[in-house]
Design a protein around this motif. Structure first.
Motif, PDB file in Angstrom:
ATOM      1  N   TYR A 251       0.847  -1.190   0.000  1.00 49.85           N
ATOM      2  CA  TYR A 251       0.000   0.000   0.000  1.00 49.85           C
ATOM      3  C   TYR A 251       0.885   1.243   0.000  1.00 49.85           C
ATOM      4  O   TYR A 251       1.713   1.419   0.893  1.00 49.85           O
ATOM      5  N   ILE A 252       0.703   2.091  -1.014  1.00 47.63           N
ATOM      6  CA  ILE A 252       1.473   3.327  -1.140  1.00 47.63           C
ATOM      7  C   ILE A 252       0.478   4.478  -1.117  1.00 47.63           C
ATOM      8  O   ILE A 252      -0.409   4.562  -1.975  1.00 47.63           O
ATOM      9  N   ASP A 253       0.605   5.385  -0.159  1.00 46.71           N
ATOM     10  CA  ASP A 253      -0.350   6.484  -0.068  1.00 46.71           C
ATOM     11  C   ASP A 253      -0.163   7.507  -1.187  1.00 46.71           C
ATOM     12  O   ASP A 253      -1.130   7.926  -1.817  1.00 46.71           O
ATOM     13  N   LYS A 254       1.088   7.928  -1.437  1.00 45.21           N
ATOM     14  CA  LYS A 254       1.296   8.991  -2.428  1.00 45.21           C
ATOM     15  C   LYS A 254       2.696   8.906  -3.018  1.00 45.21           C
ATOM     16  O   LYS A 254       3.670   8.634  -2.292  1.00 45.21           O
ATOM     17  N   VAL A 255       2.770   9.158  -4.321  1.00 43.64           N
ATOM     18  CA  VAL A 255       4.053   9.284  -5.015  1.00 43.64           C
ATOM     19  C   VAL A 255       4.080  10.642  -5.704  1.00 43.64           C
ATOM     20  O   VAL A 255       3.174  10.971  -6.480  1.00 43.64           O
ATOM     21  N   ILE A 256       5.115  11.425  -5.421  1.00 43.48           N
ATOM     22  CA  ILE A 256       5.359  12.706  -6.086  1.00 43.48           C
ATOM     23  C   ILE A 256       6.672  12.575  -6.860  1.00 43.48           C
ATOM     24  O   ILE A 256       7.671  12.090  -6.315  1.00 43.48           O
ATOM     25  N   ARG A 269       7.347  -9.207 -12.889  1.00 45.70           N
ATOM     26  CA  ARG A 269       6.428 -10.033 -12.090  1.00 45.70           C
ATOM     27  C   ARG A 269       6.213  -9.476 -10.693  1.00 45.70           C
ATOM     28  O   ARG A 269       6.212 -10.212  -9.710  1.00 45.70           O
ATOM     29  N   SER A 270       6.021  -8.168 -10.628  1.00 40.24           N
ATOM     30  CA  SER A 270       5.679  -7.526  -9.363  1.00 40.24           C
ATOM     31  C   SER A 270       4.201  -7.155  -9.374  1.00 40.24           C
ATOM     32  O   SER A 270       3.506  -7.320 -10.371  1.00 40.24           O
ATOM     33  N   GLY A 271       3.711  -6.660  -8.250  1.00 39.59           N
ATOM     34  CA  GLY A 271       2.316  -6.237  -8.184  1.00 39.59           C
ATOM     35  C   GLY A 271       1.759  -6.338  -6.782  1.00 39.59           C
ATOM     36  O   GLY A 271       2.455  -6.083  -5.800  1.00 39.59           O
ATOM     37  N   GLY A 272       0.472  -6.720  -6.691  1.00 32.97           N
ATOM     38  CA  GLY A 272      -0.191  -6.778  -5.390  1.00 32.97           C
ATOM     39  C   GLY A 272      -0.195  -5.436  -4.691  1.00 32.97           C
ATOM     40  O   GLY A 272      -0.110  -5.372  -3.468  1.00 32.97           O
ATOM     41  N   VAL A 273      -0.361  -4.334  -5.474  1.00 33.43           N
ATOM     42  CA  VAL A 273      -0.130  -2.998  -4.923  1.00 33.43           C
ATOM     43  C   VAL A 273      -1.305  -2.071  -5.200  1.00 33.43           C
ATOM     44  O   VAL A 273      -1.923  -2.120  -6.268  1.00 33.43           O
ATOM     45  N   VAL A 274      -1.611  -1.237  -4.229  1.00 39.50           N
ATOM     46  CA  VAL A 274      -2.519  -0.104  -4.385  1.00 39.50           C
ATOM     47  C   VAL A 274      -1.714   1.177  -4.155  1.00 39.50           C
ATOM     48  O   VAL A 274      -1.087   1.333  -3.100  1.00 39.50           O
ATOM     49  N   ILE A 275      -1.727   2.063  -5.147  1.00 35.44           N
ATOM     50  CA  ILE A 275      -1.142   3.393  -5.014  1.00 35.44           C
ATOM     51  C   ILE A 275      -2.315   4.358  -4.977  1.00 35.44           C
ATOM     52  O   ILE A 275      -3.041   4.521  -5.964  1.00 35.44           O
ATOM     53  N   GLN A 276      -2.521   5.003  -3.833  1.00 35.77           N
ATOM     54  CA  GLN A 276      -3.722   5.811  -3.651  1.00 35.77           C
ATOM     55  C   GLN A 276      -3.713   7.082  -4.483  1.00 35.77           C
ATOM     56  O   GLN A 276      -4.743   7.480  -5.033  1.00 35.77           O
ATOM     57  N   ASN A 277      -2.556   7.752  -4.596  1.00 36.59           N
ATOM     58  CA  ASN A 277      -2.530   9.047  -5.263  1.00 36.59           C
ATOM     59  C   ASN A 277      -1.146   9.305  -5.843  1.00 36.59           C
ATOM     60  O   ASN A 277      -0.135   8.948  -5.232  1.00 36.59           O
ATOM     61  N   VAL A 278      -1.111   9.920  -7.028  1.00 30.93           N
ATOM     62  CA  VAL A 278       0.156  10.283  -7.637  1.00 30.93           C
ATOM     63  C   VAL A 278       0.123  11.738  -8.077  1.00 30.93           C
ATOM     64  O   VAL A 278      -0.940  12.288  -8.387  1.00 30.93           O
ATOM     65  N   ASP A 279       1.300  12.344  -8.123  1.00 32.63           N
ATOM     66  CA  ASP A 279       1.476  13.717  -8.600  1.00 32.63           C
ATOM     67  C   ASP A 279       2.794  13.723  -9.361  1.00 32.63           C
ATOM     68  O   ASP A 279       3.864  13.886  -8.778  1.00 32.63           O
ATOM     69  N   LEU A 280       2.702  13.524 -10.684  1.00 37.92           N
ATOM     70  CA  LEU A 280       3.878  13.339 -11.523  1.00 37.92           C
ATOM     71  C   LEU A 280       3.931  14.447 -12.560  1.00 37.92           C
ATOM     72  O   LEU A 280       2.924  14.753 -13.206  1.00 37.92           O
ATOM     73  N   SER A 281       5.118  15.043 -12.742  1.00 33.61           N
ATOM     74  CA  SER A 281       5.225  16.156 -13.674  1.00 33.61           C
ATOM     75  C   SER A 281       6.584  16.161 -14.360  1.00 33.61           C
ATOM     76  O   SER A 281       7.627  16.066 -13.700  1.00 33.61           O
ATOM     77  N   ASN A 282       6.556  16.227 -15.675  1.00 37.70           N
ATOM     78  CA  ASN A 282       7.753  16.442 -16.492  1.00 37.70           C
ATOM     79  C   ASN A 282       8.828  15.389 -16.274  1.00 37.70           C
ATOM     80  O   ASN A 282      10.029  15.704 -16.281  1.00 37.70           O
ATOM     81  N   ASN A 283       8.404  14.150 -16.096  1.00 38.37           N
ATOM     82  CA  ASN A 283       9.389  13.072 -15.996  1.00 38.37           C
ATOM     83  C   ASN A 283      10.092  12.887 -17.338  1.00 38.37           C
ATOM     84  O   ASN A 283       9.468  12.931 -18.400  1.00 38.37           O
ATOM     85  N   GLY A 284      11.398  12.655 -17.285  1.00 39.56           N
ATOM     86  CA  GLY A 284      12.177  12.560 -18.506  1.00 39.56           C
ATOM     87  C   GLY A 284      12.038  11.242 -19.224  1.00 39.56           C
ATOM     88  O   GLY A 284      12.435  11.117 -20.386  1.00 39.56           O
TER      89      GLY A 284
END
Length: 356
Positions: A251-256, A269-284
């Motif tokens: 469980y990941i609450d937020k990724v910026i 072969r990864s997974g089993g994950v919930v990411i609640q919220n993301v804020d991503l900008s201008n990734n290269g």
């Protein structure tokens, strides 16, 4: 609030309360004081070390206390390419600034095959091979750790070593690492309040073969520039349960993520994950790349500019399966190729979409 969320919140509050006190406060069982080329280690009225070797002064303090006792390193200095080792039950507070060198394959601080170690505070500078090197631990607690590095990898849990159980971290702040800020292997039971990565060469937080995990925040700025890594990356069967399924357990609450390379990357072969919220900008590189992953849910957030949001697959692994993505995506594109199994998109914004 679900029962699981309540348990995670309780654990985080307990962890935070354990590191709220000031470093070195109260009555440590041993202290390391001094500066320059003169250091002194004492336990009560007993002198454990006096001399010019900063690393030896610290190790004398650790070796001179018993399980459940605390050593506070009040002095700043350099341990060179040496290694500090922690035994079971020891509490280590790095109140001064510990400058470290590079010892190939080794950690500046090592925590291996021991239980109940705590590092509530640490400030490290230098260019280590690994700042902290960890394996085979139970009930490890890391508090507010700051790595202001000129290269190296800040925290590493070894790949080819014993499992770790019940690992907790409060706030890990890493600047200038040439490799990863925090890299895990082989953990069952992980709780992290936050990983803050700035100008880091590879991943901010990289989880591998880790299950039953909760992370409050991964925050990266200029992370993984020009590489295939990401501010937050899961790889090598991360989130795969002991029985082989991918029922949700990470469980990941937020990724910026700002700039750098990828924002989020799930692979191999990864997974089993919930990411609640993301804020991503201008990734290269890809803002989000999901490749051969299973049961991945990104539930809300925004992507602005940068590389595309992409579902892809390599032929040597089973294709993506059970993917849910709900996002606002602007000035970017969303693409799925090849088509996965049970992939579900709810995309708003002006993104171009090429999905199955």
């Amino acid at each position: 609030m679900t029962q699981l969320s309540s348990l995670f919140l309780t654990a985080v509050l307990a962890l935070a309360s354990g590191v709220r006190a000031q470093c070195g406060a109260g009555s440590p069982h041993a202290t390391v004081s001094g500066s320059g080329n003169s250091f002194r280690t004492t336990r009560g009225s007993t002198q454990l070390y006096s001399g010019s070797d900063y690393r030896a002064a610290i190790q004398a303090g650790l070796d001179g206390i018993s399980s459940g006792q605390r050593v506070a390193v009040l002095a700043s200095g350099s341990i060179g390419a040496g290694t500090i080792t922690l035994a079971s039950g020891k509490i280590f507070e790095g109140c001064g600034t510990i400058n470290v060198g590079n010892r190939a394959g080794r950690g500046a601080i090592e925590i291996q095959n021991v239980n109940d170690v705590q590092i509530p505070f640490l400030t490290m500078t230098g260019n280590p091979y690994f700042g902290l090197r960890v394996s085979g631990t139970r009930n490890l607690k890391l508090g507010k750790l700051n790595f202001n590095l000129s290269g190296g990898l800040a925290i590493r849990f070894d790949r080819d070593a014993a499992m770790n159980y019940n690992v907790e971290m409060d706030t890990i702040t890493v600047t200038g690492a040439g490799s990863h800020a925090v890299e895990t292997w082989n953990i069952d039971g992980l709780k992290i309040n936050s990983v803050i990565a700035r100008d880091v060469g590879e991943s901010g937080l990289l989880l591998q073969n880790t299950r039953n995990a909760w992370v409050g925040l991964v925050d990266g700025n200029n992370v993984a520039t020009g590489t295939g890594y990401a501010t937050f990356r899961m790889a090598n069967e991360n989130g795969k349960n002991a029985n082989g399924n991918y029922n949700t357990n990470v469980y990941i609450d937020k990724v910026i993520s700002r700039g750098g390379g990828r924002g989020i990357f799930c692979v191999s072969r990864s997974g089993g994950v919930v990411i609640q919220n993301v804020d991503l900008s201008n990734n290269g590189n890809n803002a989000i790349l999901i490749e051969n992953c299973y049961n991945v849910s990104i539930r809300s957030g925004t992507v602005n500019g940068g590389g595309e949001v992409r579902l892809s697959a390599r032929s040597e692994f089973p294709n993506n399966k059970d993917i849910w993505i709900t996002l606002q995506v602007n000035n970017n594109s969303v693409r799925e190729s090849p088509c996965g199994e049970n992939t579900n998109f709810s995309i708003s914004g002006n993104a171009r979409q090429q999905i199955c």
